[in-house]
Enzyme design. Sequence first.
Site, PDB file in Angstrom:
ATOM      1  CD  GLU A  32      -2.548   1.671   0.036  1.00  0.00           C
ATOM      2  OE1 GLU A  32      -3.548   0.741  -0.231  1.00  0.00           O
ATOM      3  OE2 GLU A  32      -2.468   2.878  -0.196  1.00  0.00           O
ATOM      4  N   GLY A  39      -7.669   1.991   1.994  1.00  0.00           N
ATOM      5  CA  GLY A  39      -8.237   2.854   0.355  1.00  0.00           C
ATOM      6  C   GLY A  39      -9.356   3.850   0.539  1.00  0.00           C
ATOM      7  CG  HIS A 443     -46.687  -3.908  13.463  1.00  0.00           C
ATOM      8  ND1 HIS A 443     -46.766  -3.092  12.406  1.00  0.00           N
ATOM      9  CD2 HIS A 443     -47.346  -3.452  14.508  1.00  0.00           C
ATOM     10  CE1 HIS A 443     -47.383  -2.166  12.942  1.00  0.00           C
ATOM     11  NE2 HIS A 443     -48.108  -2.404  13.963  1.00  0.00           N
TER      12      HIS A 443
HETATM   13  C1  LIG Z   1     -17.078   9.724  -1.764  1.00  0.00           C
HETATM   14  C2  LIG Z   1     -17.491   8.256  -1.942  1.00  0.00           C
HETATM   15  C3  LIG Z   1     -18.331   7.362  -1.236  1.00  0.00           C
HETATM   16  C4  LIG Z   1     -18.288   6.069  -1.632  1.00  0.00           C
HETATM   17  N1  LIG Z   1     -19.349   5.360  -0.604  1.00  0.00           N
HETATM   18  C5  LIG Z   1     -19.727   4.041  -1.019  1.00  0.00           C
HETATM   19  C6  LIG Z   1     -20.471   3.237  -0.118  1.00  0.00           C
HETATM   20  O1  LIG Z   1     -21.338   4.089   0.632  1.00  0.00           O
HETATM   21  N2  LIG Z   1     -20.785   2.124  -0.455  1.00  0.00           N
HETATM   22  C7  LIG Z   1     -19.787   1.484  -1.522  1.00  0.00           C
HETATM   23  O2  LIG Z   1     -20.011   0.182  -1.687  1.00  0.00           O
HETATM   24  N3  LIG Z   1     -18.942   1.976  -2.012  1.00  0.00           N
HETATM   25  C8  LIG Z   1     -18.730   3.435  -1.969  1.00  0.00           C
HETATM   26  N4  LIG Z   1     -17.951   4.082  -2.402  1.00  0.00           N
HETATM   27  C9  LIG Z   1     -16.895   3.362  -3.521  1.00  0.00           C
HETATM   28  C10 LIG Z   1     -15.798   2.771  -2.898  1.00  0.00           C
HETATM   29  O3  LIG Z   1     -15.082   3.290  -2.143  1.00  0.00           O
HETATM   30  C11 LIG Z   1     -15.157   1.951  -3.805  1.00  0.00           C
HETATM   31  O4  LIG Z   1     -15.853   1.022  -4.756  1.00  0.00           O
HETATM   32  C12 LIG Z   1     -13.820   0.803  -3.264  1.00  0.00           C
HETATM   33  O5  LIG Z   1     -13.204   1.708  -2.380  1.00  0.00           O
HETATM   34  C13 LIG Z   1     -13.362   0.272  -4.369  1.00  0.00           C
HETATM   35  O6  LIG Z   1     -12.283  -0.578  -3.442  1.00  0.00           O
HETATM   36  P1  LIG Z   1     -10.912  -1.123  -4.250  1.00  0.00           P
HETATM   37  O7  LIG Z   1     -10.475  -2.135  -3.223  1.00  0.00           O
HETATM   38  O8  LIG Z   1     -11.077  -1.431  -5.658  1.00  0.00           O
HETATM   39  O9  LIG Z   1     -10.104   0.015  -4.312  1.00  0.00           O
HETATM   40  P2  LIG Z   1      -9.563   1.422  -3.369  1.00  0.00           P
HETATM   41  O10 LIG Z   1     -10.660   1.456  -2.235  1.00  0.00           O
HETATM   42  O11 LIG Z   1      -9.582   2.763  -4.220  1.00  0.00           O
HETATM   43  O12 LIG Z   1      -8.033   1.152  -2.969  1.00  0.00           O
HETATM   44  C14 LIG Z   1      -7.034   1.081  -3.778  1.00  0.00           C
HETATM   45  C15 LIG Z   1      -5.872   1.303  -3.026  1.00  0.00           C
HETATM   46  O13 LIG Z   1      -4.694   0.763  -3.730  1.00  0.00           O
HETATM   47  C16 LIG Z   1      -3.565   1.770  -3.441  1.00  0.00           C
HETATM   48  N5  LIG Z   1      -2.686   2.056  -4.480  1.00  0.00           N
HETATM   49  C17 LIG Z   1      -3.009   2.392  -5.768  1.00  0.00           C
HETATM   50  N6  LIG Z   1      -1.953   2.156  -6.728  1.00  0.00           N
HETATM   51  C18 LIG Z   1      -0.842   1.759  -5.895  1.00  0.00           C
HETATM   52  C19 LIG Z   1       0.423   1.162  -6.165  1.00  0.00           C
HETATM   53  N7  LIG Z   1       0.983   1.488  -7.370  1.00  0.00           N
HETATM   54  N8  LIG Z   1       1.088   0.775  -5.090  1.00  0.00           N
HETATM   55  C20 LIG Z   1       0.810   0.590  -3.997  1.00  0.00           C
HETATM   56  N9  LIG Z   1      -0.624   1.044  -3.591  1.00  0.00           N
HETATM   57  C21 LIG Z   1      -1.331   1.379  -4.433  1.00  0.00           C
HETATM   58  C22 LIG Z   1      -4.404   3.175  -3.051  1.00  0.00           C
HETATM   59  O14 LIG Z   1      -3.650   3.747  -2.240  1.00  0.00           O
HETATM   60  C23 LIG Z   1      -5.552   2.657  -2.357  1.00  0.00           C
HETATM   61  O15 LIG Z   1      -5.342   2.709  -1.039  1.00  0.00           O
HETATM   62  C24 LIG Z   1     -17.604   5.400  -2.567  1.00  0.00           C
HETATM   63  C25 LIG Z   1     -16.698   6.206  -3.090  1.00  0.00           C
HETATM   64  C26 LIG Z   1     -16.389   7.612  -2.934  1.00  0.00           C
HETATM   65  C27 LIG Z   1     -15.546   8.383  -3.494  1.00  0.00           C
END
Ligand SMILES: Cc1cc2nc3c(=O)[nH]c(=O)nc-3n(C[C@H](O)[C@H](O)[C@H](O)COP(=O)(O)OP(=O)(O)OC[C@H]3O[C@@H](n4cnc5c(N)ncnc54)[C@H](O)[C@@H]3O)c2cc1C
Length: 464
Positions: A32, A39, A443
């Site tokens: 990370e 994330g 209910h």
């Molecule tokens: C404002 C907001 C509200 C949201 N609310 C909801 C909700 O209520 N419910 C819901 O289901 N979804 C919600 N989402 C969507 C949800 O956040 C994402 O679908 C989810 O976080 C995706 O998870 P992920 O594991 O794919 O990636 P992410 O959570 O984006 O994590 C990716 C991680 O990879 C790391 N990374 C990237 N490239 C590298 C690299 N080269 N080397 C090392 N580390 C790296 C990043 O730093 C990050 O920590 C919301 C999104 C936003 C923006």
Amino acid sequence: MTYDLVIVGSGPGGYSAAVRAGQYGLRTALVERSPRLGGTCLLVGCIPTKALLHTAEVWQRFLNPAADGIACDNPRLDFSKVVDHKNQIVAKHSKGIDFLMKKNKVDVIKGQAVLRGANQVEVQTGQGARTLDTKNVILATGSEARMFPGLRPDPDRILTNVEILDLRAIPKSMIVIGSGAVGSEFASMFHRFGTKVTLLEMLPRIVPFEDEEISKELERVFKKKGIRVETGAKAENIRRVEDGVQVTLTLASGQREELQAEKVLIGVGRKPVTDGLGLDSTRVALDRGFIPVDQFQRTAEPGLYAIGDVVAGTPQLAHVATKEGLVAVAHIAGKPVQPINRRLIPAATYTEPGIGSVGLTEAEARAQGYQVKTGKFSFMPNSMASILGRHDGFVKVVTEEKYGEILGVHIIGPLAWEYLSEGVAAMAAEATADLMMNTIHAHPTLSEAVGEAFNAIYGLAINA
Ligand SMILES: Cc1cc2nc3c(=O)[nH]c(=O)nc-3n(C[C@H](O)[C@H](O)[C@H](O)COP(=O)(O)OP(=O)(O)OC[C@H]3O[C@@H](n4cnc5c(N)ncnc54)[C@H](O)[C@@H]3O)c2cc1C
């Protein structure tokens, strides 16, 4: 030593995959680049927004306590403390992930990861580069806010989900561009905190992926509460001006308007994080920046998997990222694995009223040739809705006429996201509309509206 699995990214996809890999006894590392684990979802997405949305709801109660017989003179909102509280929740859960990694014997490596083919990951750590040899890699690098060309976010005026979560004062006015879940949630949140909000959507309706009736209801309630909503509206030329921001708006009527506000939030979608990841050292061919995978999350490169927001065609939701992670790890570990049934993916939007939906919308079901029967039940006669003082919205079920197959469940109403899972479970168990009509709901509960909606298919709702 060689890892069985290196996971890049500690969002809900990556960290859940790491836990499961540990449970299966795989020698696993999680890389990370951010100082904290969790994330987008934990640090700048799902959790901080829901914490603030909860406070917005509590604040509304303090502003309007008389209906509950409570006198509360001069309530005061200390927004900086609200943000501190939100940050504490995030910090607690990020530490929780640290604990889970230790518990499941996952090596956590902090730094930027670059692929060197499918079996090597190079990590730029604070102490220099480190190369990890591995049999498998899961990419879980997620997504970041999409911006208008040439526009850069700043903490002061032009905000994405990152900057807006660090505001220490409530803006007087805000233009929200984009009415998907992110834009609509922030519009609903800041309106309740007292900001004058304008919500702009280029498509003909807000929350455009929901059932049309849900969009219509949310727009009706937003407008009733005082949010200005413009659909079919094109926002351009977003620029900083002396005391805020200005946006050139072309309304659905063709009329142009210069809109000014203290802040603008850009909520026009998320782009995948694949730049500089070293994918050119693999056989992966990106699809508009996203990584294509098969039903087991395998990319075109053997041993290389991708999950979550970075995957082509994946609904960008935390629980989808998590499930995809579990599918990938089960496949890697040679365990029995079932690909995800996309029709059973729930989606929640935490506006007021809230939205919870699963399956086909009415229009999608008709377009797919089903003989559609719908049932709808309003929250107006629901006694728990009266107790909560939250009557807007309804439950709508979409079914197929001949066998009573449940094709979709769409809820807009108080805490919709909580009892949506009844619809998901019913569809997963292939329950029929008849079975759901005869299911007894406790209910008084909001979920009674779900039972009533199934009865409404046949004109048999009791409280309608
Ligand atoms: C404002 C907001 C509200 C949201 N609310 C909801 C909700 O209520 N419910 C819901 O289901 N979804 C919600 N989402 C969507 C949800 O956040 C994402 O679908 C989810 O976080 C995706 O998870 P992920 O594991 O794919 O990636 P992410 O959570 O984006 O994590 C990716 C991680 O990879 C790391 N990374 C990237 N490239 C590298 C690299 N080269 N080397 C090392 N580390 C790296 C990043 O730093 C990050 O920590 C919301 C999104 C936003 C923006």
